[in-house]
Scaffold this motif. Structure first.
Motif, PDB file in Angstrom:
ATOM      1  N   SER A  96       0.853  -1.197   0.000  1.00  0.00           N
ATOM      2  CA  SER A  96       0.000   0.000   0.000  1.00  0.00           C
ATOM      3  C   SER A  96       0.878   1.232   0.000  1.00  0.00           C
ATOM      4  O   SER A  96       1.857   1.291   0.745  1.00  0.00           O
ATOM      5  CB  SER A  96      -0.865   0.026   1.272  1.00  0.00           C
ATOM      6  N   VAL A  97       0.510   2.192  -0.837  1.00  0.00           N
ATOM      7  CA  VAL A  97       1.183   3.496  -0.815  1.00  0.00           C
ATOM      8  C   VAL A  97       0.265   4.440  -0.039  1.00  0.00           C
ATOM      9  O   VAL A  97      -0.927   4.540  -0.349  1.00  0.00           O
ATOM     10  CB  VAL A  97       1.397   4.064  -2.232  1.00  0.00           C
ATOM     11  N   VAL A  98       0.830   5.055   0.987  1.00  0.00           N
ATOM     12  CA  VAL A  98       0.034   5.902   1.887  1.00  0.00           C
ATOM     13  C   VAL A  98       0.566   7.328   1.858  1.00  0.00           C
ATOM     14  O   VAL A  98       1.771   7.542   1.670  1.00  0.00           O
ATOM     15  CB  VAL A  98       0.154   5.358   3.346  1.00  0.00           C
ATOM     16  N   ASN A  99      -0.328   8.292   2.006  1.00  0.00           N
ATOM     17  CA  ASN A  99       0.108   9.682   2.164  1.00  0.00           C
ATOM     18  C   ASN A  99       0.053  10.009   3.647  1.00  0.00           C
ATOM     19  O   ASN A  99      -1.023  10.240   4.189  1.00  0.00           O
ATOM     20  CB  ASN A  99      -0.826  10.614   1.386  1.00  0.00           C
ATOM     21  N   PRO A 100       1.198   9.973   4.352  1.00  0.00           N
ATOM     22  CA  PRO A 100       1.170  10.195   5.804  1.00  0.00           C
ATOM     23  C   PRO A 100       1.132  11.689   6.144  1.00  0.00           C
ATOM     24  O   PRO A 100       1.150  12.049   7.313  1.00  0.00           O
ATOM     25  CB  PRO A 100       2.475   9.549   6.278  1.00  0.00           C
ATOM     26  N   GLY A 101       1.086  12.530   5.108  1.00  0.00           N
ATOM     27  CA  GLY A 101       1.078  13.975   5.355  1.00  0.00           C
ATOM     28  C   GLY A 101       2.420  14.572   4.987  1.00  0.00           C
ATOM     29  O   GLY A 101       2.544  15.760   4.776  1.00  0.00           O
ATOM     30  N   TYR A 102       3.464  13.723   4.901  1.00  0.00           N
ATOM     31  CA  TYR A 102       4.745  14.212   4.354  1.00  0.00           C
ATOM     32  C   TYR A 102       5.151  13.175   3.334  1.00  0.00           C
ATOM     33  O   TYR A 102       4.991  11.989   3.546  1.00  0.00           O
ATOM     34  CB  TYR A 102       5.796  14.338   5.458  1.00  0.00           C
ATOM     35  N   CYS A 103       5.561  13.526   2.203  1.00  0.00           N
ATOM     36  CA  CYS A 103       6.048  12.597   1.185  1.00  0.00           C
ATOM     37  C   CYS A 103       5.119  11.398   1.043  1.00  0.00           C
ATOM     38  O   CYS A 103       3.909  11.529   1.147  1.00  0.00           O
ATOM     39  CB  CYS A 103       7.465  12.159   1.551  1.00  0.00           C
ATOM     40  N   TRP A 104       5.613  10.207   0.856  1.00  0.00           N
ATOM     41  CA  TRP A 104       4.763   9.022   0.759  1.00  0.00           C
ATOM     42  C   TRP A 104       5.430   7.874   1.510  1.00  0.00           C
ATOM     43  O   TRP A 104       6.614   7.934   1.800  1.00  0.00           O
ATOM     44  CB  TRP A 104       4.491   8.625  -0.705  1.00  0.00           C
ATOM     45  N   ARG A 105       4.614   6.854   1.836  1.00  0.00           N
ATOM     46  CA  ARG A 105       5.168   5.708   2.546  1.00  0.00           C
ATOM     47  C   ARG A 105       4.595   4.440   1.928  1.00  0.00           C
ATOM     48  O   ARG A 105       3.409   4.415   1.566  1.00  0.00           O
ATOM     49  CB  ARG A 105       4.755   5.780   4.032  1.00  0.00           C
TER      50      ARG A 105
ATOM     51  N   LEU B  61      11.326   2.747  -8.727  1.00  0.00           N
ATOM     52  CA  LEU B  61      10.682   3.818  -7.944  1.00  0.00           C
ATOM     53  C   LEU B  61       9.452   4.338  -8.690  1.00  0.00           C
ATOM     54  O   LEU B  61       8.470   4.760  -8.073  1.00  0.00           O
ATOM     55  CB  LEU B  61      11.692   4.956  -7.713  1.00  0.00           C
ATOM     56  N   ASP B  62       9.498   4.247 -10.037  1.00  0.00           N
ATOM     57  CA  ASP B  62       8.377   4.783 -10.814  1.00  0.00           C
ATOM     58  C   ASP B  62       7.089   4.026 -10.532  1.00  0.00           C
ATOM     59  O   ASP B  62       5.995   4.582 -10.679  1.00  0.00           O
ATOM     60  CB  ASP B  62       8.715   4.745 -12.306  1.00  0.00           C
ATOM     61  N   LYS B  63       7.200   2.796 -10.054  1.00  0.00           N
ATOM     62  CA  LYS B  63       5.995   2.015  -9.723  1.00  0.00           C
ATOM     63  C   LYS B  63       5.210   2.672  -8.587  1.00  0.00           C
ATOM     64  O   LYS B  63       4.032   2.455  -8.436  1.00  0.00           O
ATOM     65  CB  LYS B  63       6.390   0.583  -9.342  1.00  0.00           C
ATOM     66  N   VAL B  64       5.935   3.489  -7.794  1.00  0.00           N
ATOM     67  CA  VAL B  64       5.282   4.228  -6.707  1.00  0.00           C
ATOM     68  C   VAL B  64       4.922   5.643  -7.176  1.00  0.00           C
ATOM     69  O   VAL B  64       3.803   6.107  -6.982  1.00  0.00           O
ATOM     70  CB  VAL B  64       6.210   4.313  -5.470  1.00  0.00           C
ATOM     71  N   VAL B  65       5.884   6.296  -7.845  1.00  0.00           N
ATOM     72  CA  VAL B  65       5.669   7.702  -8.250  1.00  0.00           C
ATOM     73  C   VAL B  65       4.417   7.842  -9.103  1.00  0.00           C
ATOM     74  O   VAL B  65       3.642   8.779  -8.962  1.00  0.00           O
ATOM     75  CB  VAL B  65       6.927   8.231  -8.996  1.00  0.00           C
TER      76      VAL B  65
ATOM     77  N   PRO C  33      -0.633  10.561  -7.887  1.00  0.00           N
ATOM     78  CA  PRO C  33      -1.848  11.360  -8.138  1.00  0.00           C
ATOM     79  C   PRO C  33      -3.096  10.794  -7.442  1.00  0.00           C
ATOM     80  O   PRO C  33      -4.066  11.506  -7.234  1.00  0.00           O
ATOM     81  CB  PRO C  33      -1.993  11.289  -9.664  1.00  0.00           C
ATOM     82  N   TYR C  34      -3.024   9.513  -7.014  1.00  0.00           N
ATOM     83  CA  TYR C  34      -4.206   8.887  -6.393  1.00  0.00           C
ATOM     84  C   TYR C  34      -4.184   9.012  -4.871  1.00  0.00           C
ATOM     85  O   TYR C  34      -5.091   8.561  -4.194  1.00  0.00           O
ATOM     86  CB  TYR C  34      -4.290   7.409  -6.794  1.00  0.00           C
ATOM     87  N   ILE C  35      -3.128   9.625  -4.306  1.00  0.00           N
ATOM     88  CA  ILE C  35      -3.106   9.788  -2.839  1.00  0.00           C
ATOM     89  C   ILE C  35      -2.719  11.226  -2.510  1.00  0.00           C
ATOM     90  O   ILE C  35      -1.755  11.496  -1.811  1.00  0.00           O
ATOM     91  CB  ILE C  35      -2.111   8.799  -2.160  1.00  0.00           C
ATOM     92  N   GLN C  36      -3.537  12.148  -3.038  1.00  0.00           N
ATOM     93  CA  GLN C  36      -3.156  13.546  -2.899  1.00  0.00           C
ATOM     94  C   GLN C  36      -3.458  14.130  -1.524  1.00  0.00           C
ATOM     95  O   GLN C  36      -2.967  15.191  -1.180  1.00  0.00           O
ATOM     96  CB  GLN C  36      -3.857  14.389  -3.969  1.00  0.00           C
ATOM     97  N   HIS C  37      -4.246  13.400  -0.735  1.00  0.00           N
ATOM     98  CA  HIS C  37      -4.584  13.996   0.571  1.00  0.00           C
ATOM     99  C   HIS C  37      -4.081  13.114   1.708  1.00  0.00           C
ATOM    100  O   HIS C  37      -4.044  11.888   1.594  1.00  0.00           O
ATOM    101  CB  HIS C  37      -6.094  14.188   0.659  1.00  0.00           C
ATOM    102  N   LYS C  38      -3.743  13.757   2.813  1.00  0.00           N
ATOM    103  CA  LYS C  38      -3.199  13.046   3.974  1.00  0.00           C
ATOM    104  C   LYS C  38      -4.176  11.916   4.360  1.00  0.00           C
ATOM    105  O   LYS C  38      -5.387  12.129   4.399  1.00  0.00           O
ATOM    106  CB  LYS C  38      -3.045  14.030   5.134  1.00  0.00           C
ATOM    107  N   GLY C  39      -3.619  10.724   4.564  1.00  0.00           N
ATOM    108  CA  GLY C  39      -4.473   9.598   4.941  1.00  0.00           C
ATOM    109  C   GLY C  39      -4.909   8.768   3.750  1.00  0.00           C
ATOM    110  O   GLY C  39      -5.326   7.630   3.904  1.00  0.00           O
ATOM    111  N   ASP C  40      -4.782   9.330   2.520  1.00  0.00           N
ATOM    112  CA  ASP C  40      -5.154   8.532   1.335  1.00  0.00           C
ATOM    113  C   ASP C  40      -4.231   7.331   1.233  1.00  0.00           C
ATOM    114  O   ASP C  40      -3.068   7.385   1.611  1.00  0.00           O
ATOM    115  CB  ASP C  40      -4.987   9.374   0.059  1.00  0.00           C
ATOM    116  N   LYS C  41      -4.799   6.229   0.697  1.00  0.00           N
ATOM    117  CA  LYS C  41      -3.997   4.996   0.567  1.00  0.00           C
ATOM    118  C   LYS C  41      -4.446   4.264  -0.679  1.00  0.00           C
ATOM    119  O   LYS C  41      -5.632   4.227  -0.990  1.00  0.00           O
ATOM    120  CB  LYS C  41      -4.256   4.140   1.819  1.00  0.00           C
TER     121      LYS C  41
END
Ligand SMILES: NS(=O)(=O)c1ccc(C(=O)NCc2cc(F)ccc2F)cc1
Ligand SMILES: [Zn+2]
Length: 235
Positions: free
Chosen positions: A57-66, A155-159, A163-171
């Motif tokens: 899962s790619v998550v937007n923790p509010g800074y960068c991505w995880r 890395l491009d598989k994540v980058v 666009p699908y996790i533009q807001h904090k908490g999106d996954k």
């Protein structure tokens, strides 16, 4: 006349108030002064093995991505880690917001465009990431310095999912095969030191292993990371 002096204390300077660990003796990140680094001596080789075909899962923790590994098996051992085996919990990035100086660690005062962290925890001694994160030998983070150059396909598989996790908490969960080992540089020479989490609670539980050779990512990949995460805000 008195000049009104307002000292605006934000960011790391305020962390010590809420997180006493931040006042510690082994705080990260640091500047690596290469002339003062001792040679590794007879340390055993650093060995890693990662699972490739599992849902991440790619998550937007509010800074960068995880990217969360969702508990799938992996192993990191050897090098400065003694006889303990560590497991990959998550990996994430830190990107710069100005003039591409976004890495956390610096080398002889030089910052890089970004920095990737692969966060592992000691499964030989502890039962969970959270427990390990509070112990001096609980975590091991592989740090990869990023510089602008050719496009990084793994890395491009994540980058391309950002666009699908533009807001904090999106996954967003993806099952495209991905080998975290492909995020590491070819040459595996590294610096290592006992340090801490670089963000609150800044616990001093990290054995840092920072690879010497930077990995190249394209300017477009940096731009995509920047558009979505500037100073922890989504823009
Ligand atoms: N940038 S870095 O690689 O140094 C880093 C790695 C992981 C964390 C983290 O997991 N924080 C949350 C967290 C902290 C704990 F101490 C316990 C649990 C927990 F979820 C923070 C920073
Ligand atoms: Zn990090």
């Amino acid at each position: 006349y008195l000049v009104p002096v307002v000292i605006l204390i934000v960011g790391p300077a305020t962390w010590v108030e809420k997180f006493p660990e931040a006042r510690g003796t082994r705080q990260s990140p640091v500047d690596i002064v290469t002339s003062r680094a001792s040679s590794g001596g007879s340390a055993p080789p650093l060995v890693w093995r990662y699972s490739v075909n599992h849902p991440r899962s790619v998550v937007n923790p509010g800074y960068c991505w995880r990217v969360d590994e969702n508990g799938y098996d992996s192993e990191l051992r050897g090098g400065p880690l003694g006889s303990d085996v560590y497991k990959l919990q998550q990996w994430h990035c830190h990107w710069g917001s100005v003039n591409g100086e976004g890495s956390e660690h610096t080398v002889d005062g030089r910052a890089f465009s970004g920095e990737l962290h692969l966060v592992h925890w000691n499964t030989s001694k502890y039962n969970s990431f959270t427990e390990a994160a509070g112990q001096p030998d609980g975590l091991a983070v592989l740090g990869v310095l990023l510089m602008v150059g050719s496009k990084h396909d793994e890395l491009d598989k994540v980058v391309r999912l950002l666009p699908y996790i533009q807001h904090k908490g999106d996954k967003v969960t993806f099952s495209e095969p991905l080998n975290p080992a492909n995020l590491l540089p070819k040459r595996i020479a590294y610096w290592t030191y006992p340090g801490s989490l670089t963000t609150p609670p800044c616990t001093e539980s990290v054995t840092w292993i920072l690879f010497k050779e930077p990995v190249q990512v394209s300017a477009e990949q940096v731009r995509l990371n920047l558009c979505y995460y500037v100073n922890g805000k989504n823009v």
